[in-house]
Motif scaffolding. Structure first.
Motif, PDB file in Angstrom:
ATOM      1  N   THR A 168       0.826  -1.317  -0.024  1.00  0.00           N
ATOM      2  CA  THR A 168      -0.162   0.058  -0.099  1.00  0.00           C
ATOM      3  C   THR A 168       0.816   1.169   0.156  1.00  0.00           C
ATOM      4  N   GLN A 169       1.992   0.921   0.452  1.00  0.00           N
ATOM      5  CA  GLN A 169       2.955   2.111   0.647  1.00  0.00           C
ATOM      6  C   GLN A 169       3.262   2.688  -0.927  1.00  0.00           C
ATOM      7  N   LEU A 170       3.350   1.396  -1.778  1.00  0.00           N
ATOM      8  CA  LEU A 170       3.987   1.742  -3.092  1.00  0.00           C
ATOM      9  C   LEU A 170       2.777   1.987  -4.074  1.00  0.00           C
ATOM     10  N   PHE A 171       1.645   1.314  -3.691  1.00  0.00           N
ATOM     11  CA  PHE A 171       0.454   1.417  -4.386  1.00  0.00           C
ATOM     12  C   PHE A 171      -0.751   1.972  -3.624  1.00  0.00           C
ATOM     13  N   PRO A 172      -0.804   3.109  -3.369  1.00  0.00           N
ATOM     14  CA  PRO A 172      -1.762   3.549  -2.389  1.00  0.00           C
ATOM     15  C   PRO A 172      -3.353   3.581  -2.821  1.00  0.00           C
ATOM     16  N   GLN A 173      -3.254   3.671  -4.476  1.00  0.00           N
ATOM     17  CA  GLN A 173      -4.665   3.594  -4.967  1.00  0.00           C
ATOM     18  C   GLN A 173      -5.398   2.247  -4.661  1.00  0.00           C
ATOM     19  N   ASP A 174      -4.519   1.282  -4.440  1.00  0.00           N
ATOM     20  CA  ASP A 174      -5.056  -0.005  -4.721  1.00  0.00           C
ATOM     21  C   ASP A 174      -5.290  -0.707  -3.043  1.00  0.00           C
ATOM     22  N   ALA A 175      -5.158   0.257  -1.981  1.00  0.00           N
ATOM     23  CA  ALA A 175      -5.288  -0.272  -0.682  1.00  0.00           C
ATOM     24  C   ALA A 175      -6.130  -1.195  -0.201  1.00  0.00           C
ATOM     25  N   ASP A 176      -7.460  -0.901  -0.744  1.00  0.00           N
ATOM     26  CA  ASP A 176      -8.739  -1.754  -0.316  1.00  0.00           C
ATOM     27  C   ASP A 176      -8.382  -3.084  -1.130  1.00  0.00           C
ATOM     28  N   ALA A 177      -8.009  -3.199  -2.239  1.00  0.00           N
ATOM     29  CA  ALA A 177      -7.968  -4.043  -2.852  1.00  0.00           C
ATOM     30  C   ALA A 177      -6.785  -5.331  -2.363  1.00  0.00           C
ATOM     31  N   LEU A 178      -5.830  -4.520  -2.098  1.00  0.00           N
ATOM     32  CA  LEU A 178      -4.406  -5.319  -1.235  1.00  0.00           C
ATOM     33  C   LEU A 178      -5.032  -5.653  -0.112  1.00  0.00           C
ATOM     34  N   ARG A 179      -5.790  -4.966   0.620  1.00  0.00           N
ATOM     35  CA  ARG A 179      -6.276  -5.572   2.095  1.00  0.00           C
ATOM     36  C   ARG A 179      -7.157  -6.679   1.675  1.00  0.00           C
ATOM     37  N   GLN A 180      -8.063  -6.791   0.962  1.00  0.00           N
ATOM     38  CA  GLN A 180      -8.995  -7.711   0.919  1.00  0.00           C
ATOM     39  C   GLN A 180      -8.295  -8.901   0.313  1.00  0.00           C
ATOM     40  N   HIS A 181      -7.200  -8.775  -0.727  1.00  0.00           N
ATOM     41  CA  HIS A 181      -6.689 -10.115  -1.073  1.00  0.00           C
ATOM     42  C   HIS A 181      -5.879 -10.574   0.145  1.00  0.00           C
ATOM     43  N   ALA A 182      -5.336 -10.049   0.965  1.00  0.00           N
ATOM     44  CA  ALA A 182      -4.577 -10.433   2.044  1.00  0.00           C
ATOM     45  C   ALA A 182      -5.710 -11.076   2.847  1.00  0.00           C
ATOM     46  N   GLN A 183      -6.880 -10.675   3.185  1.00  0.00           N
ATOM     47  CA  GLN A 183      -7.900 -11.339   4.074  1.00  0.00           C
ATOM     48  C   GLN A 183      -8.322 -12.746   3.338  1.00  0.00           C
ATOM     49  N   ASP A 184      -8.237 -12.691   2.240  1.00  0.00           N
ATOM     50  CA  ASP A 184      -8.869 -13.858   1.096  1.00  0.00           C
ATOM     51  C   ASP A 184      -7.632 -14.843   1.359  1.00  0.00           C
ATOM     52  N   ILE A 185      -6.500 -14.466   1.335  1.00  0.00           N
ATOM     53  CA  ILE A 185      -5.417 -15.532   1.702  1.00  0.00           C
ATOM     54  C   ILE A 185      -5.529 -16.137   3.125  1.00  0.00           C
ATOM     55  N   GLY A 186      -5.698 -15.419   3.775  1.00  0.00           N
ATOM     56  CA  GLY A 186      -6.287 -15.876   5.311  1.00  0.00           C
ATOM     57  C   GLY A 186      -7.216 -16.764   5.437  1.00  0.00           C
ATOM     58  N   TRP A 187      -8.400 -16.520   4.829  1.00  0.00           N
ATOM     59  CA  TRP A 187      -9.494 -16.934   4.995  1.00  0.00           C
ATOM     60  C   TRP A 187      -9.384 -18.571   3.792  1.00  0.00           C
ATOM     61  N   ARG A 188      -8.700 -18.494   3.237  1.00  0.00           N
ATOM     62  CA  ARG A 188      -8.580 -19.798   2.477  1.00  0.00           C
ATOM     63  C   ARG A 188      -7.693 -20.786   3.168  1.00  0.00           C
ATOM     64  N   ARG A 189      -6.798 -20.499   4.153  1.00  0.00           N
ATOM     65  CA  ARG A 189      -6.404 -21.350   5.133  1.00  0.00           C
ATOM     66  C   ARG A 189      -7.440 -22.113   6.017  1.00  0.00           C
ATOM     67  N   VAL A 190      -8.451 -21.476   6.311  1.00  0.00           N
ATOM     68  CA  VAL A 190      -9.729 -21.825   7.041  1.00  0.00           C
ATOM     69  C   VAL A 190     -10.313 -22.966   6.120  1.00  0.00           C
ATOM     70  N   VAL A 191     -10.562 -22.688   4.814  1.00  0.00           N
ATOM     71  CA  VAL A 191     -11.094 -23.502   3.855  1.00  0.00           C
ATOM     72  C   VAL A 191     -10.402 -24.875   3.415  1.00  0.00           C
ATOM     73  N   LYS A 192      -8.980 -24.491   3.860  1.00  0.00           N
ATOM     74  CA  LYS A 192      -8.139 -25.760   3.470  1.00  0.00           C
ATOM     75  C   LYS A 192      -8.098 -26.528   4.765  1.00  0.00           C
TER      76      LYS A 192
END
Length: 250
Positions: A168-192
């Motif tokens: 987000t420091q490098l791509f501030p315009q993508d902050a929301d999408a970056l945060r969501q992708h990180a959360q999705d990676i975490g969630w998929r560990r539960v799915v797994k």
């Protein structure tokens, strides 16, 4: 950026009362000092008591997520077994590649190594067993499952959170999408079926604190500025990011 050699982070950290259990046996990292790592570890709340109602409910949620997993989520979870910051190319774009961006790659490799050190030490302190949903890999091969690391906090969730915050420091315009992708990676560990929600939330808190500490490092700020310049030269960012601008005085 020079990688600072260091040994594995051992079990020295401050408890909630602020007491260090043992002398430090690891060298400071490039971005995080020993004291910063100890303070972040001390601030992480303990997981649920094993066998408690809260613990059972947390594990039941993983059983439910695993049982009702979609093929797409499970396939993505398998692909993310090993990942790094360049997995966020799905947000940033296909040209966000390690082979084209050596400064960016070096920055994130160091940040991810330091995050892993801290996560491993925290896991070995709390020793929270991973979930084992019926029909999962651990249920089919208990002996192999015993070789896995402990569950709290989730390393994937911690590292994905650190990556997203630094990106987000490098791509501030993508902050929301970056945060969501990180959360999705975490969630998929539960799915797994390999983590509980509590493991994931703990990792998210841990990653946020580690990233905040890293961003206070002058070395990190200098490396971010070099990474931003490399991204501009590659045509991936059109103007200076806030982090880079602060380094140049503009």
């Amino acid at each position: 950026m020079k990688h600072t050699p260091r040994s594995r982070l051992l079990a020295c950290f401050l408890l909630l009362a602020g007491t260090c259990l043992a002398g430090s046996a690891h060298a400071a990292g490039t971005y995080l000092s020993n004291a910063q790592v100890n303070n972040v570890m001390a601030a992480l709340p303990p997981p649920s008591t094993p066998g408690s109602a809260e613990d059972r409910a947390d594990r039941a949620a993983t059983d439910e997520a695993f049982a009702h997993r979609s093929a797409a989520d499970f396939d993505a979870a398998l692909q993310e077994e090993k990942f790094d910051a360049f997995a966020f190319a799905v947000v940033i774009g296909p040209d966000f590649r390690a082979d084209k961006l050596p400064h960016v790659a070096a920055l994130f490799k160091e940040a991810e190594l330091e995050t892993k050190d801290a996560v491993d030490a925290s896991k070995n302190h709390w020793k929270r067993l991973r979930p084992c949903p019926p029909g999962s890999a651990c249920a089919k091969d208990p002996e192999q499952a015993k070789k896995k690391s402990y569950g709290y906090p989730s390393g994937h969730s911690s590292r994905a959170t650190v990556d997203a915050i630094l990106l987000t420091q490098l791509f501030p315009q993508d902050a929301d999408a970056l945060r969501q992708h990180a959360q999705d990676i975490g969630w998929r560990r539960v799915v797994k079926g390999v983590h509980t929600l509590q493991d994931i939330y703990g990792g998210r808190m841990f990653g946020q604190a580690l990233a905040s500490a890293m961003l206070s490092s002058p070395t990190m700020q200098s490396d971010l500025a070099a990474a931003a310049e490399e991204l501009r030269a590659a045509g991936l960012v059109k103007q200076k990011t806030p982090a880079a601008a602060s380094q140049t005085g503009h």
